[in-house]
Design an enzyme around this catalytic site. Structure first.
Site, PDB file in Angstrom:
ATOM      1  N   CYS A 182      -1.410   8.151   7.153  1.00  0.00           N
ATOM      2  CA  CYS A 182      -2.806   7.748   6.589  1.00  0.00           C
ATOM      3  C   CYS A 182      -3.681   7.216   8.044  1.00  0.00           C
ATOM      4  O   CYS A 182      -3.087   6.836   8.760  1.00  0.00           O
ATOM      5  CB  CYS A 182      -2.553   6.743   5.787  1.00  0.00           C
TER       6      CYS A 182
ATOM      7  N   CYS B 263       0.913  -1.072  -0.089  1.00  0.00           N
ATOM      8  CA  CYS B 263       0.013  -0.152   0.054  1.00  0.00           C
ATOM      9  C   CYS B 263       0.909   1.217   0.123  1.00  0.00           C
ATOM     10  O   CYS B 263       0.574   2.109  -0.799  1.00  0.00           O
ATOM     11  CB  CYS B 263      -0.861  -0.077   1.206  1.00  0.00           C
ATOM     12  N   CYS B 264       1.938   1.131   0.932  1.00  0.00           N
ATOM     13  CA  CYS B 264       2.777   2.335   0.867  1.00  0.00           C
ATOM     14  C   CYS B 264       3.540   2.464  -0.412  1.00  0.00           C
ATOM     15  O   CYS B 264       3.786   3.528  -0.749  1.00  0.00           O
ATOM     16  CB  CYS B 264       3.814   2.102   1.926  1.00  0.00           C
TER      17      CYS B 264
ATOM     18  N   CYS C 270      -3.783   3.592   9.303  1.00  0.00           N
ATOM     19  CA  CYS C 270      -2.577   3.161   9.872  1.00  0.00           C
ATOM     20  C   CYS C 270      -1.937   3.998  10.813  1.00  0.00           C
ATOM     21  O   CYS C 270      -0.755   3.825  11.166  1.00  0.00           O
ATOM     22  CB  CYS C 270      -1.538   2.834   8.734  1.00  0.00           C
TER      23      CYS C 270
ATOM     24  N   CYS D 235       7.272   4.161   6.504  1.00  0.00           N
ATOM     25  CA  CYS D 235       6.526   4.043   4.981  1.00  0.00           C
ATOM     26  C   CYS D 235       7.483   3.412   3.799  1.00  0.00           C
ATOM     27  O   CYS D 235       6.829   2.928   3.101  1.00  0.00           O
ATOM     28  CB  CYS D 235       5.695   5.325   4.573  1.00  0.00           C
TER      29      CYS D 235
END
Length: 247
Positions: free
Chosen positions: A205, A124-125, A208, A231
């Site tokens: 985010c 995702c990062c 998280c 990240c």
């Protein structure tokens, strides 16, 4: 510095040389040298507009309000962060804030449901932060960020200047502590990120990021319960081209 001259440098050696020259200089001097003398129109500030971001944004604006500011809008940020960004842009008269967003094709292929953060935070990062930042940094020979040694064990030894792939990375607040940051906020009457008062000393985010208990590591609320503390944009070479590659 011309692109040709920069392309001929060994960046690891150059970063070490700059580190030695800049030791003992305050953050204002480091930024002035980086923005005006070394990399005019070739350097950008990467800012999250997070808990402590107003300090570095204010320092950079004092040198040159037209310094490009790169902001990663991952699509998963707190609404408070987006409003705070807009407030700071107005307050500091920042004239070149560039919003970087994930590639829609990558999102469609890898995170169509928007739940990749839950299944694979690293992936995702990568698509929401690392890849967009790599694109955004392509025109620049150097970049500035706000990491500080006190923030986490993984940041205890960051230098003022380091080689980062094909670029230099400046960490002008590396040796600042919480007391210096607080004093700067007060001295310049800077607005606070609204989530700080709710126990968020480090803000990323929304899925998280959690509030932390008093006395905990400032980044303890990031990726809570996972074996992840960064990240990725500061722990691996960004996969991007730069002016060095274009000669």
């Amino acid at each position: 510095m011309t692109a040709l001259a920069f392309a001929s440098l060994d960046l690891t050696d150059y970063a070490a040389s700059l580190n030695a020259q800049l030791q003992g200089r305050n953050a204002e001097d480091v930024l002035r040298i980086a923005i005006r003398d070394l990399f005019p129109r070739q350097i950008a500030l990467v800012s999250s507009f997070g808990a402590e971001a107003a300090v570095l944004l204010h320092l950079v604006a004092a040198v040159d309000k037209a310094t490009p500011v790169l902001f990663l809008d991952t699509g998963k940020l707190f609404d408070e962060t987006l409003r705070y960004r807009d407030d700071l842009i107005d307050r500091l008269s920042l004239s070149d804030v560039r919003v970087l967003t994930p590639d829609p094709k990558l999102l469609s292929a890898q995170d169509d449901a928007g739940t990749l953060w839950f299944r694979d935070a690293e992936a995702c990062c990568r698509i929401r932060k690392i890849e967009p930042l790599a694109r955004g940094l392509k025109p620049f020979a150097a970049w500035i960020n706000g990491r500080k040694r006190f923030q986490a064990a993984t940041r205890q030894h960051i230098p003022l200047v380091e080689a980062d792939g094909a670029r230099l990375k400046f960490n002008p607040l590396a040796d600042w502590g919480p007391a210096e940051i607080e004093a700067y906020f007060i001295r310049h009457d800077l607005p606070r990120h609204p989530l700080v008062a709710q126990g968020y000393p480090s803000i990323g985010c929304a899925p998280c990021t959690q509030p932390v208990a008093a006395g905990d590591d400032a980044r303890a609320g990031r990726w809570q319960g996972a074996d992840k503390t960064e990240c990725g944009i500061h722990v691996s070479t960004l996969p991007s081209s730069s002016p060095r590659d274009e000669e």
